[in-house]
Design an enzyme around this catalytic site. Structure first.
Site, PDB file in Angstrom:
ATOM      1  N   GLU A 756      68.295  31.816  21.333  1.00 48.07           N
ATOM      2  CA  GLU A 756      69.104  32.986  20.970  1.00 48.07           C
ATOM      3  C   GLU A 756      70.569  32.583  20.997  1.00 48.07           C
ATOM      4  O   GLU A 756      71.058  32.117  22.027  1.00 48.07           O
ATOM      5  CB  GLU A 756      68.847  34.141  21.954  1.00 48.07           C
ATOM      6  CG  GLU A 756      67.433  34.682  21.910  1.00 48.07           C
ATOM      7  CD  GLU A 756      67.041  35.213  20.537  1.00 48.07           C
ATOM      8  OE1 GLU A 756      67.918  35.732  19.834  1.00 48.07           O
ATOM      9  OE2 GLU A 756      65.861  35.057  20.154  1.00 48.07           O
ATOM     10  N   CYS A 790      77.179  38.929  22.898  1.00 51.15           N
ATOM     11  CA  CYS A 790      76.787  38.446  21.567  1.00 51.15           C
ATOM     12  C   CYS A 790      76.578  39.621  20.629  1.00 51.15           C
ATOM     13  O   CYS A 790      76.607  39.479  19.419  1.00 51.15           O
ATOM     14  CB  CYS A 790      75.578  37.532  21.615  1.00 51.15           C
ATOM     15  SG  CYS A 790      74.367  38.015  22.808  1.00 51.15           S
TER      16      CYS A 790
END
Ligand SMILES: Cc1cc2nc3c(=O)[nH]c(=O)nc-3n(C[C@H](O)[C@H](O)[C@H](O)COP(=O)(O)OP(=O)(O)OC[C@H]3O[C@@H](n4cnc5c(N)ncnc54)[C@H](O)[C@@H]3O)c2cc1C
Length: 1001
Positions: A756, A790
């Protein structure tokens, strides 16, 4: 304390008699326009009450209408929301709608007029002139007035200043008007013929400052007082009464604290006359009321208390349920009614210091108040009834005829800021359980309407209650509600205690249960005060990595054979430990990762959620699944763990992500090596400690803080490492992905990488977006935790039609975002994680200055600059183009690039034109545009009409694609599959032609 009043037959018959008398007088009045069978809104209301889906669509259309600038837009929205119903609504529209594509004005004009007319039912007018007309009307009828200036939730200091100015002007103009009308009206006069203050102004604190942060009452109160004082001074000059309205629950304690605090200031200790609304639908209203009365007595400060049931019932119920918080409002309508009656008696018992204002349109509640006042010998002129403009006019008239004082709450202002008020009124009039609807639609007899609410309790329902979840189902951890003083105190004390007792400890490498202490210990510092060492972490070596892998490989068979339920219980015990140490863990997150309180607490909650969710999920997955039912063969699919893995986590969610990356594979039966981010190694050590305490055996879990370049790289490349669970930067992620693709001698499995990475997340603001909601959502998504998520918003794409208006308001709202040391509860923008991050972000800001226009940048205070903390001023650029560096690259800091799009096609194209696809946001009130966003806005997590950040485990499985990641959704149903191999087992169960009976799978 009995919960409610016990029904007393004598009181009951008196209430019934009083109610019947009121009803009889009300019946002599003209029927309420809203419910009479003629007229357009009567028809609207009628349909709304019969068809809840239509009601939703209609109210949504009403809500968006004032922000629509052209006839074409009005027609489009009308069709999108109401479709063919629009014609039924107003047959005259038929021809117009047919011709609307070339003559939209034909339709838009009458529709808008109809809605404005509808608003006119509840809003006394737009201007001061309108207000004076209404006051005159009221005076003639003997009704007093309290004024409400429409407008809630200002987003900038400028808007708050405008609101303040309007309040001062109204005080001036209405006081001049009253000066010319020296005769007080009937409702202005008290028991001894003395006039109460005639000029009444109701204020909402959320409209006084954009700086309302309920978790930081001290600073919020300071900001609120700044604008309240001029109002109070003017009120003293003109002899007005100032009443505090009560808003949502999260503002309740703050409102009460402000009220007490400002009226203890010598300047306002005796003047002006004051009042406050208290909401009987709140479970803690009684306690608050008792405290308030005690305060009034202690300070010898007479005051008005407006007893209401409360206007935000749905929102309070839904918000609390979404957060797993106790629901603050009663859940059954008769509970609110019964509480209202109990508090009515309490107010009347204290009428020597309190002037009760009973604000209700419910004939039972009103009759009960009159009867109790008579019983207690309170003079009818000592208390007053209050009702809203445009509602219950026949009740107002009946009360006046019976010799009671009545005050009307008259809202004035423009439609756009008044929309929230209008929609609340529409809901109130059409609510299934509301008195007005039930009475006016003839849904209950007068006798039923006058019944004691306590007797109705048993049969009452809880309309919005969430279905109880089955035993063993996953339930999200509740974040701490920092609006509650007790919780703030706990957090403050925990922080203090942490700093006093835990700083500077040494945290060793732990392999196979053994502490490795003879390694260099490196400091981990507080990014807000880098001179403060939070702790020291031992830097693990390549040999440590070898040892951890060897221990894991040796233990793996045993761990794999450990029953799933035992492994799941270990996770659940760890969750319990985390919950019990929540404040301490939050303190560490605040100090080591510079997380603001709310963010630290959410990080802890998410870690707890991962533990509990993956435990539940693994139990589910442990059950073999029959692949196909066929006689003679039993076919099931089962899962088996991959082997040994390493969790490589980032510093931005140092507890939650590290926990998720570690415990998902662990509960699946893999042995794990934890490699925390260097900057937050102490948090990693805490996690190790908690999991060990929870019973995870030494061979299954190892703690190896180390440099990514040596021991970390060694782990990734190791042939005996079967998978890497990674979250972090694109650069490191791609490096790991590449390395993992190289098969080494001795390697048994293809190495799996759960990878990720970053995001460059866009938010699109459509032409019809609710700007009042979009601005705070954008501010928090972009600047909360200094943009170091993020998921954070970094590209704001605004449609041309709303660009100027939105950008102007957004920029004026930016300075309200508090930048500071995260140990202070009000901080939203903290320092970034370290000097390297600071340097990199400042570099992007410089690049932005060259390629676009610096539209706003916060000024850091001298204290922050002197603190040595890694602060970066939140910054906004306009005039950005899709190819600009600051638009394309992930910055990971509090920097926003604003782009203009001519239409939705261009907006979606811009949003998708990026290497990343993690989160996206879309603010729009067009059903068709929302449908398009669902299809065309290609990101892993799309958020509509809300902020981009704050994913919740199970509810919002989190993760993206393109350069954001491999499509693995943390906190989602399929996540554990990443750490397991599927196996199929087919058994021939036919023995000598005999097949066993089918089992119930
Ligand atoms: C002059 C005036 C000023 C006001 N100022 C404020 C204010 O500052 N702040 C504020 O919040 N409200 C305020 N209100 C109250 C609010 O706006 C509603 O008018 C009021 O709650 C309606 O109550 P009622 O007694 O007239 O009607 P009723 O029909 O008897 O009661 C409706 C109320 O019951 C409650 N209710 C509905 N369903 C349920 C349920 N399932 N379980 C529990 N309770 C339920 C809700 O509070 C709902 O509003 C004010 C009202 C007036 C008249």
């Amino acid at each position: 304390m009995a919960q409610f009043l016990t029904p007393d037959p004598k009181i009951e018959s008196a209430v019934r008699a009083k109610g019947e008398q009121l009803f009889a007088l009300m019946d002599q009045q003209p029927p309420p326009a809203l419910f009479s069978k003629k007229g357009a809104y009567a028809r609207l209301m009628d349909w709304s009450m019969k068809d809840p889906a239509f009601k939703t669509q209609l109210f949504r259309f009403v809500d968006v209408l004032p922000s629509l600038n052209s006839s074409g837009e009005i027609v489009r929205h009308l069709q999108e929301y109401l479709g063919d119903k629009a014609v039924e609504l107003n047959p005259a529209l038929k021809a117009g709608l047919a011709a609307s594509s070339f003559a939209p004005a034909l339709v838009a004009g009458p529709v808008k007029a109809q809605i404005v007319d509808m608003a006119g039912q509840f809003v006394a007018g737009e201007t001061g002139e309108d207000l004076l007309k209404q006051i005159k009307k009221n005076i003639k009828l003997g009704i007093a007035t309290t004024i409400d200036l429409l407008g809630e939730a200002v987003v900038s200091e400028e808007e708050a200043d405008v609101f303040l100015k309007r309040n001062l002007e109204i005080l001036d103009s209405v006081s001049k008007f009253y000066a010319k009308e020296p005769e007080p009206c009937f409702s202005d006069l008290g028991p001894d013929g003395k006039a109460f203050p005639r000029l009444n102004l109701s204020v909402k604190i959320s409209a006084l400052t954009p700086d309302v942060h309920p978790a930081d009452p001290e600073n919020s109160i300071k900001a609120l007082k700044h604008r309240l004082r001029p109002i109070l001074r003017r009120a003293i000059e003109v002899g007005a009464l100032i009443n505090f309205d009560m808003e949502s629950y999260k503002l309740k304690d703050l409102t009460l604290a402000l009220f007490k605090s400002i009226f203890e200031e010598p300047e306002f200790a005796q003047k002006p006359a004051i009042g406050i609304a208290m909401q009987a639908y709140l479970r803690d209203c009684e306690q608050d009321l008792r405290d308030l009365v005690a305060w009034a007595r202690k300070n010898n400060r007479p005051l008005n208390i407006r007893l209401v049931k409360g206007a935000y019932w749905d929102a309070e119920t839904v918000n609390a349920q979404a957060r797993e918080w106790p629901i603050p409002v009663w859940q059954k309508k008769p509970e609110s009614d019964a509480n209202y009656e109990k508090l009515t008696v309490y107010l009347l018992e204290n009428a020597d210091i309190i002037t009760p204002n009973f604000a209700s349109h419910n004939v039972r509640s009103v009759s009960h108040a009159i009867v109790q006042a008579e019983r207690l010998g309170v003079h009818p002129k000592h208390y007053e009834f209050q009702a809203l403009y445009g509602m219950a006019d026949e009740l107002k008239a009946a009360l006046l005829q019976m010799g009671h004082r009545v005050r009307e709450y008259s809202a004035i202002g423009e439609l756009l800021p008044g929309m929230a008020y209008l929609v609340r009124r529409l809901l109130e009039n059409t609510s299934n359980e509301g008195f007005l609807r039930i009475k006016n639609m003839g849904e209950a007899s007068k006798e039923q309407l006058l019944g004691n609410p306590v007797n109705a309790l048993a049969a009452a329902t809880e309309p919005l209650a969430r279905k109880p979840r089955p035993t063993g189902a996953f339930i999200n951890a509740a974040n701490t509600d920092y609006t509650l003083a007790a919780n703030r105190e706990k957090q403050r004390a925990a922080l203090k205690n942490f700093e006093a007792t835990q700083l500077g400890k040494k945290w060793p490498v732990i392999i196979n249960g053994k502490k490795v202490t003879d390694r260099p210990f490196l400091p981990s510092v507080n990014p807000a005060r880098p001179s403060q060492v939070v702790g020291y972490w031992a830097k693990g070596t390549v040999q440590d990595a070898e040892d951890a892998v060897a221990a894991s490989v040796a233990f793996f068979p045993k761990w794999r054979a450990t029953p799933v339920d035992d492994r799941a219980k270990m996770l659940e015990r760890a969750a319990d430990i985390m919950e019990s140490r929540r404040m301490e863990i939050n303190s560490l997150l605040i100090l080591e990762a510079a997380k603001p309180w709310v963010e630290a607490d959410a990080d802890t909650s998410e870690a707890i959620d991962f533990l509990r969710f993956y435990a539940v999920e693994m139990r589910r997955m442990a059950k073999p699944v029959v692949t196909q039912k066929v006689p003679g063969e039993h076919c099931v699919q089962v899962w088996t763990p991959r082997g040994v893995g390493v969790s490589v986590a980032p510093w931005n969610f140092p507890l939650a992500i590290l926990t998720g990356l570690t415990v998902a594979p662990l509960v699946a039966g893999n042995c794990m090596i934890i490699k925390p981010a260097r900057q937050t190694s102490i948090i990693g050590a805490f996690l190790m400690d908690i999991l060990t305490q929870a019973g995870v055996p030494a061979g299954a879990l190892h703690y190896l803080p180390c440099s990514g370049a040596d021991a970390g790289a060694h782990l990734v490349a190791h042939p005996k490492i079967d998978f890497i669970a990674f979250t972090g930067s694109r650069e490191v992620g791609l490096g790991i992905y590449e390395e993992a693709g190289k098969t080494k001698p001795g390697q048994l499995n293809l190495k799996k990488v759960v990878c990720e990475m970053g995001g460059k997340n866009a938010m699109i603001i459509d032409n019809d977006a609710d700007i009042d909601e979009a601005i705070p959502a954008c501010l928090y998504s972009a600047f909360g935790f200094a943009g170091q998520k993020c998921s954070a918003l970094s590209r704001l794409i605004v449609l041309e039609g709303v660009y100027d208006k939105f950008v102007e308001r957004f920029l004026s709202a930016c300075p309200t975002i508090p930048v500071g040391d995260p140990s202070q509860p009000g901080t939203i923008v903290n320092p970034v994680i370290d000097d390297a991050a600071q340097k990199s972000i400042l570099g992007y800001i410089e690049a932005g200055k060259k390629e676009s226009k610096l539209a706003w940048q916060a000024t850091l205070s001298p204290e922050l600059l002197a603190s040595g903390g890694y602060f970066v001023p939140p910054t906004v650029f306009t005039g950005c183009k899709p190819d600009h560096k600051i638009v394309r690259e992930e910055i990971f800091g509090p920097v926003v690039a604003i782009l203009k799009a001519k239409d939705l096609d261009e907006a979606f194209a811009m949003a998708n034109d990026n290497d990343y696809a993690l989160t996206g946001g879309f603010f729009s009130r067009s059903p068709r545009a929302i449908a398009r966003a669902r299809e065309e806005f290609l990101v892993g997590n799309l958020y509509i009409n809300r902020g981009n950040t704050g994913a919740i485990v199970e509810r919002h499985p989190f993760g993206g694609f393109k350069m954001s990641g491999g499509g693995t959704k943390a906190g989602g149903r399929e996540y554990l599959e990443n750490f397991l191999f599927p196996r199929l087992i087919a058994e021939n169960v036919l023995r000598r032609g005999f097949t066993p009976p089918e089992e119930n799978e």
